[in-house]
Design a protein around this motif. Structure first.
Motif, short mmCIF file in Angstrom:
data_model
loop_
_atom_site.label_atom_id
_atom_site.label_comp_id
_atom_site.label_asym_id
_atom_site.label_seq_id
_atom_site.Cartn_x
_atom_site.Cartn_y
_atom_site.Cartn_z
N ASP A 230 6.60 -21.31 111.98
CA ASP A 230 6.54 -21.74 113.37
C ASP A 230 6.56 -20.32 114.13
O ASP A 230 6.94 -20.49 115.49
N ARG A 231 6.27 -19.27 113.60
CA ARG A 231 6.29 -18.09 114.45
C ARG A 231 4.73 -17.31 114.14
O ARG A 231 4.31 -17.64 113.28
N ASN A 232 4.56 -16.55 115.32
CA ASN A 232 3.34 -15.56 115.08
C ASN A 232 3.82 -14.25 114.52
O ASN A 232 4.08 -13.26 115.15
N CYS A 233 3.71 -14.33 113.23
CA CYS A 233 4.11 -13.02 112.33
C CYS A 233 3.11 -12.10 112.38
O CYS A 233 3.50 -10.98 111.66
N ARG A 234 2.18 -12.25 113.00
CA ARG A 234 1.36 -10.96 113.37
C ARG A 234 1.89 -10.03 114.23
O ARG A 234 1.73 -8.73 114.12
N ASP A 235 2.86 -10.41 115.04
CA ASP A 235 3.50 -9.78 115.83
C ASP A 235 4.62 -9.12 115.16
O ASP A 235 5.58 -9.68 114.47
N PRO A 236 4.79 -7.64 114.95
CA PRO A 236 5.98 -7.24 114.05
C PRO A 236 7.21 -7.49 114.42
O PRO A 236 8.04 -7.43 113.58
N SER A 237 7.38 -7.69 115.65
CA SER A 237 8.91 -8.12 116.14
C SER A 237 9.03 -9.58 116.07
O SER A 237 10.12 -10.17 116.36
N ALA A 238 8.27 -10.30 115.46
CA ALA A 238 8.18 -11.87 115.30
C ALA A 238 9.51 -12.28 114.19
O ALA A 238 10.17 -13.25 114.38
N VAL A 239 9.58 -11.53 113.40
CA VAL A 239 10.61 -11.44 112.20
C VAL A 239 11.23 -10.47 111.84
O VAL A 239 10.67 -9.22 111.60
N ALA A 240 12.64 -10.52 111.77
CA ALA A 240 13.29 -9.22 111.46
C ALA A 240 13.80 -9.33 109.89
O ALA A 240 13.96 -10.41 109.30
N PRO A 241 14.09 -8.30 109.35
CA PRO A 241 14.49 -8.15 108.07
C PRO A 241 15.37 -8.65 107.67
O PRO A 241 15.65 -9.75 106.63
N TRP A 242 16.63 -8.88 108.64
CA TRP A 242 17.80 -9.75 108.27
C TRP A 242 17.42 -11.19 108.13
O TRP A 242 18.37 -11.93 107.36
N GLU A 243 16.35 -11.61 108.96
CA GLU A 243 16.21 -13.04 108.59
C GLU A 243 15.33 -13.18 107.60
O GLU A 243 15.62 -14.58 106.84
N LEU A 244 14.56 -12.45 106.95
CA LEU A 244 14.25 -12.66 105.71
C LEU A 244 15.23 -12.60 104.50
O LEU A 244 14.94 -13.31 103.55
N LEU A 245 16.18 -11.96 104.64
CA LEU A 245 17.15 -11.83 103.80
C LEU A 245 17.94 -13.25 103.56
O LEU A 245 18.18 -13.62 102.65
N GLU A 246 18.02 -13.71 104.94
CA GLU A 246 18.80 -15.09 104.82
C GLU A 246 17.95 -16.19 104.11
O GLU A 246 18.25 -17.01 103.33
N GLU A 247 16.53 -15.97 104.39
CA GLU A 247 15.62 -16.96 103.69
C GLU A 247 15.43 -16.65 102.10
O GLU A 247 15.20 -17.66 101.64
N LEU A 248 15.59 -15.38 102.07
CA LEU A 248 15.44 -14.95 100.55
C LEU A 248 16.55 -15.67 99.71
O LEU A 248 16.34 -15.92 98.59
N LYS A 249 17.63 -16.05 100.24
CA LYS A 249 18.86 -16.32 99.63
C LYS A 249 18.31 -18.05 99.21
O LYS A 249 19.21 -18.45 98.13
N ASN A 250 17.63 -18.39 99.75
CA ASN A 250 17.31 -19.96 99.58
C ASN A 250 15.90 -20.28 98.99
O ASN A 250 15.51 -21.37 98.91
N VAL A 251 15.27 -19.06 98.56
CA VAL A 251 13.79 -19.14 97.94
C VAL A 251 13.92 -19.80 96.59
O VAL A 251 14.75 -19.47 95.56
N THR A 252 12.88 -20.53 96.29
CA THR A 252 12.64 -21.07 95.19
C THR A 252 11.15 -21.04 94.72
O THR A 252 10.13 -21.39 95.53
N ILE A 253 10.98 -20.23 93.61
CA ILE A 253 9.69 -20.18 93.13
C ILE A 253 9.40 -21.02 91.96
O ILE A 253 10.15 -21.30 90.80
N ILE A 254 8.30 -21.90 91.75
CA ILE A 254 7.89 -22.32 90.68
C ILE A 254 7.02 -21.87 89.72
O ILE A 254 5.67 -21.38 90.31
N ASP A 255 7.33 -21.60 88.60
CA ASP A 255 6.27 -20.93 87.57
C ASP A 255 6.28 -21.68 86.25
O ASP A 255 7.39 -21.84 85.42
N ASN A 256 5.17 -22.26 85.94
CA ASN A 256 4.95 -23.13 84.81
C ASN A 256 5.90 -24.25 84.83
O ASN A 256 6.43 -24.73 83.80
N GLY A 257 6.02 -24.92 85.92
CA GLY A 257 6.80 -25.90 86.22
C GLY A 257 8.24 -25.71 86.30
O GLY A 257 9.08 -26.87 86.20
N LYS A 258 8.77 -24.63 86.07
CA LYS A 258 10.24 -24.15 86.11
C LYS A 258 10.48 -23.63 87.64
O LYS A 258 10.05 -22.63 87.96
#
Length: 926
Positions: A429-457
């Motif tokens: 919901d953001r225009n991340c083409r703008d470098p200031s749209a997302v900060a590294p610490w926000e990505l850090l919080e998002e990274l804690k909840n990331v789920t990657i699906i690899d070969n169904g796992k």
């Protein structure tokens, strides 16, 4: 807001702009623009070229030792970013990258990290100092790397200043899981905690407990060594020696310490397993030296070099022995292999690493694979200056594919995809083409909840920022003359066990157990370890388990005690055995012998009873107190013989209570009756007036017998009521349980026996006074003998009973009962039976009268008579001359215990004629 700006200069000095750093842009190894830029830190070169002396100026030197495997990781990062940009994962967004070479050096890595922190779109690469970096926009949003834990620790502390997420595909040090010290650090591999636990699990299951460890003297090596030491201790594995090699090959002591490590391995003959936590270049140097010394061991490889093709292609690597290692679980990397094939078609202007690789490949193209790799690794960046720019370029994608380490390639791509997923989550919901749209610490919080699906796992980070994937257990095998790295099993960190695909691979894995690496020989079941003076618990002696202890496994630290007293174990036992229950059985030869004695006693009692019944009216029977008294005594003897039966066979509550009470009451009855007989005999033949008066007062047969026996009945009643005997198991013997009767109260038991002894003692005193009676009235003498036999038997019984234990303890009681019973029975009745059967001529009234007359005539002259009275009438109990009928009265009409009659002067002795007169009157009255 006030701030301080830092200008990041380029400090690498060289004469070639292609390889040297003239501006900060030259510091980048590979780059590509994008809306969101990801930084990369990889040790493409293994070492920095350091001066012989300590540096004087702050100049970052060029690097040496091009690492093919880590160069491939940079290509994996580039491939993953290009694949994401060409997919729908980030629509309308492109990822860029800036990859830097750390040269495995913390200082160089910190310089790269400073550029990551520089403010975005700053022409001068300025790092602003602020109190709050929430709105700060750095050049990059996240970092992938670094290759080594020591570098990641330093970089992560710097990146944590702005909470820039760092996802490492290779740094496995356990300490990096600490989110307090490294809050922005993540990794796509498991922690070393799982690796060291897997190693110790392998070592323990293979039966090894005496090993050596070699590690590099840096943070990664020391932390790995510490973690392994903890796990080894928990699994009873001892480390015979630890050797730390310098982290930098330029260290002057490196080769000396390698030689010392090899010497230690050679000298420790019992150590056949070596665990190695080192970088590939260090392992390479160590193994070459080991091959020269013909070292043959089992080598356990850490994830740093478990899949290293550079090492597996060392000439004569097979001579080192067996190599087994742990590598990271890989996914599908076929797309990456296709990417390698298409590299020649791609522009290489923005990838200095690729240009350097092609240059090195051209320089060493004439060599075979191993020598080619060594040639590439041995060249420094300074050496490349001598290569002409127009030299013919060579490309070999097969060489790159042959050096792929799938685990690291997969984890690198996984790190990039994790960052991309975090970007997707924040930029929906953001225009991340703008470098200031997302900060590294926000990505850090998002990274804690990331789920990657690899070969169904599903793959996600845990609370420590780690991904708990499985390990591949790798075995190096020689196939067709080449050393191949094969997967024989998987290790599941969550369940802590190995998983095998098939039985053949399981057999290969189990074959490792054939090698012995122990400080001491294994202790067999039935033995336990006895720690020696060695500080290591693995060095011990094997000793047998003591009695009543056992061990049922090998190498047990202690023997188990048999949990129940009903079980026992011999020395050197592997199990406990149920104890045999022992008691004096009916079939025991000694019990049979005692029963025969008791039976013979019963027969003897019956025989005497028959003889006395047939001779009821003879003087001998009458002299024994009459048939009633004899029957009572004989019946008590019968009960005593019967009581011995209750001492044999398995004890029960009834038997324990019956045997002592029956014996005690029967014996008290027997002795009471004999006491009355003794009184009667002494009264009949005593010429002492004072004694006669006393005896006449005491002589009350029925009350005396009832009272004496009643006291014993009361004693036994109280005993059985309050502290009754009971059945108990005696465990004093090691292999058997003695089933026996516990008397309940030893005091009550003692009182019962003491009371019988007191009665017997009184009986003995009275019988002893009448020991000089006429021959046919010699019963007092035999009663004396019977009481003496009783006393001797029970006096001997006390110490014997106190010192005897086992199933024959009841037999001791039976013996003393039989001895005392036989003694009294035989002394009381056998002389009478002898006279009745064999001396019938003396068993007449005239013979008895003659014998009494003769005795009285002899006794009268030696007895001082104060009062003699022959009175046939008495108001109290009559004293009867045994065998002849009623005698004179002993109590006058006034009730006094006196005999009225002739008085003699005090102190005078009657004459012989006077004695005869007295006897005649007594006999006439009788």
């Amino acid at each position: 807001m006030a701030f301080v700006s830092f200008l990041i200069p380029c400090l690498v000095v060289s004469t070639d702009t292609a390889l040297s750093c003239q501006s900060p842009a030259d510091f980048v190894g590979a780059s590509s623009p994008g809306d969101i830029v990801i930084g990369g830190l990889f040790a493409v070169h293994g070492q920095m070229l350091r001066p012989e002396e300590y540096p004087i100026k702050p100049v970052i030197q060029n690097c040496a030792g091009f690492e093919i495997q880590i160069f491939l990781q940079t290509l994996a990062m580039i491939h993953a970013i290009e694949a994401i940009n060409n997919s729908t994962l980030l629509p309308e967004l492109t990822l860029g990258y800036e990859i830097y070479d750390t040269c495995a050096d913390v200082t160089k890595a910190m310089a790269s990290a400073l550029r990551f922190l520089a403010k975005s779109n700053s022409s001068e690469d300025v790092v602003e100092f602020r109190c709050n970096y929430t709105d700060y926009v750095p050049r990059i949003k996240a970092v992938t790397g670094a290759s080594y834990s020591e570098v990641s620790m330093a970089v992560s502390r710097l990146l944590a200043l702005q909470l820039i997420p760092q996802v490492s595909p290779a740094s496995s040090a356990e300490i990096l899981s600490d989110k307090i010290r490294f809050p922005s650090f993540f990794r796509t591999i498991p922690s070393d905690f799982h690796q060291t636990r897997a190693m110790t699990r392998l070592i323990s299951e293979s039966g090894w407990d005496w090993i050596g460890v070699i590690a590099t003297d840096d943070d990664n090596g020391r932390f790995a060594l510490e973690s392994f030491g903890v796990q080894a201790m928990a699994n009873n594995v001892c480390i015979a020696f630890k050797e730390l090699l310098p982290a930098y090959l330029s260290d002057n002591t490196f080769h000396t310490k390698v030689d010392r490590a090899i010497e230690k391995i050679v000298n420790e003959t019992k150590v056949n397993v070596i665990v190695v936590f080192m970088r590939q270049i260090h392992v390479l140097k160590l193994f070459k030296k080991a091959i020269e010394r013909n070292v043959n061991k089992i080598w356990i490889a850490s994830d740093n070099w478990a899949e290293a093709v550079k090492i597996s292609t060392i000439p004569n690597i097979r001579q080192l022995g067996t190599i087994v290692g742990f590598g990271f679980k890989s996914g599908d990397i076929s797309a990456f292999q296709g990417f390698l094939s298409s590299l020649p078609e791609k522009p290489i202007g923005n990838n200095k690493f690729l240009r350097e690789y092609i240059t090195l490949l051209s320089l060493c193209a004439h060599l075979d694979d191993h020598d080619l790799q060594m040639c590439i690794s041995d060249q420094s960046q300074d050496d490349l200056l001598e290569i002409a720019e127009d030299e013919h370029q060579t490309w070999r994608d097969d060489f790159l594919k042959a050096n792929i380490e799938p685990g690291f390639i997969y984890s690198t791509e996984l790190a990039v995809y994790a960052i991309a997923r975090a970007v997707r989550g924040r930029c929906q919901d953001r225009n991340c083409r703008d470098p200031s749209a997302v900060a590294p610490w926000e990505l850090l919080e998002e990274l804690k909840n990331v789920t990657i699906i690899d070969n169904g796992k599903e793959i996600r980070f845990d609370s420590n920022g780690d991904i708990s994937t499985r390990y591949n257990v790798l075995l190096w095998k020689e196939i067709d003359g080449r050393m191949e790295i094969t997967t024989v099993a998987e290790y599941d960190p969550e369940k802590c066990h190995f998983i095998f695909e098939d039985e053949e691979k399981k057999k290969e894995f189990l074959d490792l157990k054939k090698v012995q690496s122990t400080c001491s020989q294994h202790c067999r079941p039935g033995q336990m370890k006895k720690v020696t003076e060695s500080p290591h618990t693995c060095c011990y002696e094997c000793v047998y388990c003591p009695e009543n202890h056992y061990s049922n496994q090998t190498d047990m630290d202690y023997c188990y005690r048999c949990s129940n007293k009903s079980y026992w174990a011999p020395i050197n036992s592997t199990t406990c055995y149920r104890k045999a229950i022992l008691f004096l059985t009916w079939t025991d030869w000694f019990a049979v012998f005692l029963l025969l004695l008791s039976a013979f006693g019963v027969v003897l009692v019956v025989s005497v009873s028959v003889i006395f019944t047939k001779n009821l009216h003879t003087p001998v029977v009458k002299a024994s107190g009459g048939l009633t008294v004899c029957y009572i005594i004989l019946f008590s003897h019968f009960l005593i013989f019967l009581s011995t039966v209750f001492f044999i066979a398995e004890p029960t509550e009834l038997k324990c209570k019956t045997r002592q009470a029956l014996f005690g009451i029967s014996f008290a009855l027997c002795v009471s009756c004999i006491l009355i007989k003794s009184l009667k005999i002494l009264l009949a033949f005593s010429f002492d007036p004072k004694l006669q008066n006393f005896l006449k007062c005491m002589y009350k047969p029925v009350p005396t017998v009832v009272t004496c026996t009643g006291v014993q009945v009361i004693i036994c009643t109280f005993w059985l009521t309050f502290r009754a005997p009971f059945v108990e198991q005696n465990f004093s013997m090691p292999r058997v349980i003695i089933l026996q009767c516990n008397e309940g109260s030893i005091v009550a038991f003692g009182i019962m026996l003491s009371y019988i002894a007191a009665l017997a003692f009184v009986c003995f005193i009275f019988a002893f006074k009448g020991r000089k009676l006429p021959e046919n009235y010699n019963e007092a003498k035999f009663i004396t003998f019977g009481m003496l036999i009783y006393f001797i038997a029970w006096i001997v019984f006390i110490p014997v009973y106190a010192t005897t234990f086992g199933k024959y303890l009841p037999a001791v009681e039976i013996i003393v009962v039989l001895i005392s019973n036989y003694g009294i029975l035989c002394c009381t009745f056998l002389p009478k039976c002898y006279i009745i059967i064999y001396k019938q001529e003396t068993n007449t009234k005239s013979a008895f009268l003659k014998m009494i007359y003769t005795y009285s005539t002899k006794s009268a002259s030696s007895v001082t008579v104060s009062q003699v009275s022959l009175d046939s009438k008495s108001s109290t109990s009559p004293a009867t001359v045994p065998g002849l009928g009623k005698s004179e009265n002993s109590v006058n009409g006034k009730g006094h215990c006196q005999v009225p009659g002739q008085r003699l002067a005090k102190g005078k002795v009657p004459s012989k004629n006077t004695a005869k007169t007295v006897v005649r009157k007594r006999l006439s009255s009788i």
